[in-house]
Design an enzyme around this catalytic site. Structure first.
Site, short mmCIF file in Angstrom:
data_model
loop_
_atom_site.label_atom_id
_atom_site.label_comp_id
_atom_site.label_asym_id
_atom_site.label_seq_id
_atom_site.Cartn_x
_atom_site.Cartn_y
_atom_site.Cartn_z
N SER A 1 -26.67 3.35 -23.86
CA SER A 1 -25.77 2.68 -22.72
C SER A 1 -25.44 1.05 -23.19
CB SER A 1 -26.05 3.03 -22.15
OG SER A 1 -25.06 2.10 -20.70
N SER B 1 -15.09 -6.61 -19.20
CA SER B 1 -14.52 -7.71 -18.66
C SER B 1 -14.66 -9.05 -17.55
CB SER B 1 -13.90 -6.34 -17.06
OG SER B 1 -15.76 -5.75 -16.47
N HIS C 1 -9.81 -2.53 -20.33
CA HIS C 1 -9.13 -3.82 -19.93
C HIS C 1 -8.37 -4.11 -21.52
CE1 HIS C 1 -10.73 -4.55 -16.79
NE2 HIS C 1 -12.20 -4.40 -17.09
N LYS D 1 -4.14 -0.86 -14.84
CA LYS D 1 -4.43 -2.36 -15.30
C LYS D 1 -3.41 -2.44 -15.73
CE LYS D 1 -9.20 -2.33 -14.81
NZ LYS D 1 -9.51 -2.98 -13.25
N THR E 1 -10.75 17.46 -6.68
CA THR E 1 -10.49 16.38 -6.30
C THR E 1 -9.06 16.17 -6.69
OG1 THR E 1 -10.57 13.94 -5.67
CG2 THR E 1 -10.51 14.68 -8.23
N THR E 2 -7.94 16.13 -5.39
CA THR E 2 -6.96 16.27 -5.34
C THR E 2 -6.02 15.25 -6.77
OG1 THR E 2 -6.39 16.20 -2.97
CG2 THR E 2 -3.87 15.51 -4.33
N THR F 1 -20.88 -8.28 -9.53
CA THR F 1 -20.58 -8.00 -10.72
C THR F 1 -20.65 -8.46 -12.44
OG1 THR F 1 -18.35 -7.80 -8.72
CG2 THR F 1 -18.07 -7.63 -11.29
N1 PMP Z 1 -14.16 0.64 -16.91
C1 PMP Z 1 -14.47 -1.19 -16.40
C2 PMP Z 1 -14.71 -1.34 -18.10
C3 PMP Z 1 -13.78 -1.39 -15.50
O1 PMP Z 1 -13.20 -3.13 -15.60
C4 PMP Z 1 -12.49 -0.82 -14.48
C5 PMP Z 1 -12.77 -1.30 -12.63
N2 PMP Z 1 -12.81 -2.58 -13.02
C6 PMP Z 1 -13.00 0.64 -14.59
C7 PMP Z 1 -13.44 1.06 -15.63
C8 PMP Z 1 -12.85 1.07 -14.17
O2 PMP Z 1 -11.08 1.93 -13.88
P1 PMP Z 1 -10.42 1.54 -12.60
O3 PMP Z 1 -9.69 -0.14 -11.46
O4 PMP Z 1 -8.66 2.55 -13.08
O5 PMP Z 1 -10.95 2.57 -11.86
#
Ligand code: PMP
Length: 404
Positions: free
Chosen positions: A136, A188, A216, A247, A276-277, A362
Site C-alpha cells: 500500500s 487528493s 480524483h 466528485k 446495506t441499502t 488529512t
Molecule cells: N478515495 C480517495 C482518494 C478520496 O479522496 C476519497 C474521498 N475524498 C474517497 C476515496 C472516498 O470517496 P467518496 O467521497 O465517494 O466516499
C-alpha cells in the site's frame, strides 16, 4: 464517568490548535455555480465556492438533473432495499454496464460511496485470498487503509510514489505469496500523480494484482473521462479500477471495475456491499447521464484545465506558496492550522470566498493548507478576486511571523 465532559475535553484540544471544524450553512445556487448562498446568524450573502470536489460542475448539469427528476417520477425516492433484496433497479444494472465500458472491463460493482468501495473491496480481497500481501502506498486514502486494516492480512507500506522502495518490498516478500499493489492515480491533497505504467511493470515482474483508486481522476482525465489510466492507455493492465460518482460526476456513490469473476467475488462476500441499502435509482440515473455526457464531450474538461492554468499563472505572478503538480488540485500551503483557519475565516467573512482549511490528520502537521479546486465556471474575475484576497491575507501572515 461524565462522558459529555470527556467528549468536551477532547474537542477542546482541537479548538486549542485551530483544527476544530465548523460547518458553513451553504446553499448552492441552481444554474449559477460556483456561487452559493451562505446563511449566517447576521443574514445571508452570496459566496464563491473554491473547494468543491464537483470538479466539473456536473452536479448542476441540466442533463443530470433531468435524468434524476425523470427517475424519481418513475421509481420514487429510495431504492427499497439491499441489492440482493429488492434494491436492484434497471438504473443500477445500466450504470454498472456503463462503468465497466468506461474502464474497459468486463464488469463493475456499485457501492454507496467511494469510501465503502475501497473499504469493502480491499477488506474482502485481503481477508479471503489466503496469504495475500497488500503493498500500500504510504499516502493512500483513509478508506484504503481502513479496508486493509479490516482485512487483517499481511501488508507492506511503501514510500509514496517511490518505485525503488516498492520493488525492494516486493522482492523481499515470499515469491509464492499472492500480492496486490494498492495506490491512487491523482493524490487528493498534493495533486501529484502515480507512475502507473512503472507500477504495472513491477506488478508483472512480481506477479502482483494492481488496485488503482481513480477517485480524483475519473471524469477529469482521459478522452472519455476514464481517468489517468485511460489517458495513458493503461486500463487493461490494472486488475481493479476504483472510482467515485461523487466528485467529477457530480452525484454520489462508488464503484469498482474489474473482471467478471472479481466483481462477482466481491459482490458475493463483501459485507459492505451485501448488508446495506443500495443507492436511490435517481442517483444511478443521474450518474449515467453524467458519465455519458463526459464520455462524448470534452468541453468541461478543457475549460476546467484552463481555469487551473489561469489560477496557477496568477499565484506564480505574486509568489504565493502553492505546490506545483501535474493535476487540477492547487494546494496553497500555509503550514499551520491556526493560520489556515484565520485565513479561511476572513476569506469567508470579508471576501465572500468559501475555501476550507485542510488539517491533520488529512495532511501531516506543518503542511496545513487551503486546497483550491478550480472549476470550469470560475471566471477570470473570480480568480483575480481570490488571488488578491490571498495576497493580502498572506502578507498579513508573513508580518505576523516577522517575515519580510
Ligand atoms: N478515495 C480517495 C482518494 C478520496 O479522496 C476519497 C474521498 N475524498 C474517497 C476515496 C472516498 O470517496 P467518496 O467521497 O465517494 O466516499
Amino acid at each position: 464517568m461524565d462522558f459529555d465532559r470527556f467528549f468536551q475535553s477532547q474537542l477542546q484540544r482541537l479548538h486549542d490548535d485551530g483544527s476544530y471544524r465548523v460547518f458553513a450553512d451553504l446553499e448552492r445556487k441552481q444554474g449559477l455555480y460556483p456561487l452559493a448562498t451562505r446563511h449566517a446568524a447576521n443574514g445571508s450573502n452570496d459566496v464563491t465556492v473554491w473547494c468543491s470536489n464537483d470538479y466539473l460542475g456536473m452536479g448542476q448539469h441540466p442533463k443530470v438533473l433531468a435524468a434524476m427528476k425523470a427517475a424519481i417520477e418513475c421509481c420514487g425516492a429510495g431504492s427499497g432495499g439491499t441489492r440482493n433484496i429488492s434494491g436492484t433497479s434497471h438504473y443500477h444494472v445500466a450504470l454498472e454496464r456503463e462503468l465497466a465500458e468506461l474502464h474497459g472491463k468486463d464488469s463493475a460493482l456499485l457501492f454507496t460511496s467511494g469510501y465503502v468501495a475501497n473499504w469493502a473491496t480491499l477488506g474482502t480481497l485481503g481477508a479471503r485470498i489466503p496469504g495475500l500481501i497488500i503493498f500500500s502506498d504510504a499516502s493512500n486514502h483513509a478508506s484504503m487503509i481502513e479496508g486493509i486494516r479490516y482485512a487483517g492480512c499481511a501488508k507492506a507500506i511503501w514510500r509514496h510514489n517511490d518505485l525503488r522502495d516498492l520493488e525492494a518490498k516486493l522482492a523481499a516478500a515470499n515469491p509464492t505469496s499472492p500480492k496486490l499493489i494498492a495506490f491512487e492515480s491523482v493524490y487528493s491533497m498534493d495533486g501529484d500523480i502515480a507512475p502507473i505504467k512503472e507500477i504495472c511493470d513491477l506488478a508483472d515482474k512480481y506477479g502482483a494484482m494492481t488496485y488503482l483508486d481513480e477517485v480524483h481522476a475519473v471524469g477529469v482525465y482521459g478522452p472519455r473521462g476514464g481517468g489517468i489510466a485511460e489517458r495513458e492507455g493503461l486500463m487493461e493492465r490494472l486488475t481493479v479500477i476504483e472510482g467515485t460518482l461523487a466528485k467529477a460526476f457530480g452525484v454520489m456513490g462508488g464503484y469498482i471495475a474489474a473482471s467478471r469473476q472479481l466483481c462477482d467475488f466481491v459482490r458475493s462476500f463483501a459485507s459492505g456491499f451485501i448488508f446495506t441499502t443500495s443507492l436511490p435509482p435517481s442517483l444511478a440515473a443521474g450518474a449515467i447521464a453524467s458519465i455519458q455526457h463526459l464520455k462524448t464531450n470534452s468541453s468541461e474538461r478543457v475549460r476546467h484545465q484552463e481555469s487551473v492554468r489561469r489560477i496557477r499563472v496568477q499565484l506564480n505572478r505574486y509568489g504565493l506558496p502553492h505546490l506545483e503538480n501535474p493535476s487540477h488540485i492547487v494546494p496553497f500551503i500555509v503550514g499551520d492550522a491556526a493560520k489556515c483557519k484565520w485565513i479561511s475565516d476572513i476569506l469567508l467573512e470579508d471576501f465572500h470566498v468559501y475555501l476550507q482549511p485542510i488539517n491533520y490528520p488529512t495532511v501531516p502537521k506543518g503542511t496545513e493548507r487551503l486546497r483550491i479546486t478550480p472549476n470550469p465556471t470560475h471566471s477570470e474575475a473570480d480568480i483575480t478576486h481570490l488571488v488578491n484576497a490571498l495576497r493580502s491575507l498572506w502578507s498579513n501572515c508573513a508580518l505576523a511571523r516577522g517575515v519580510a
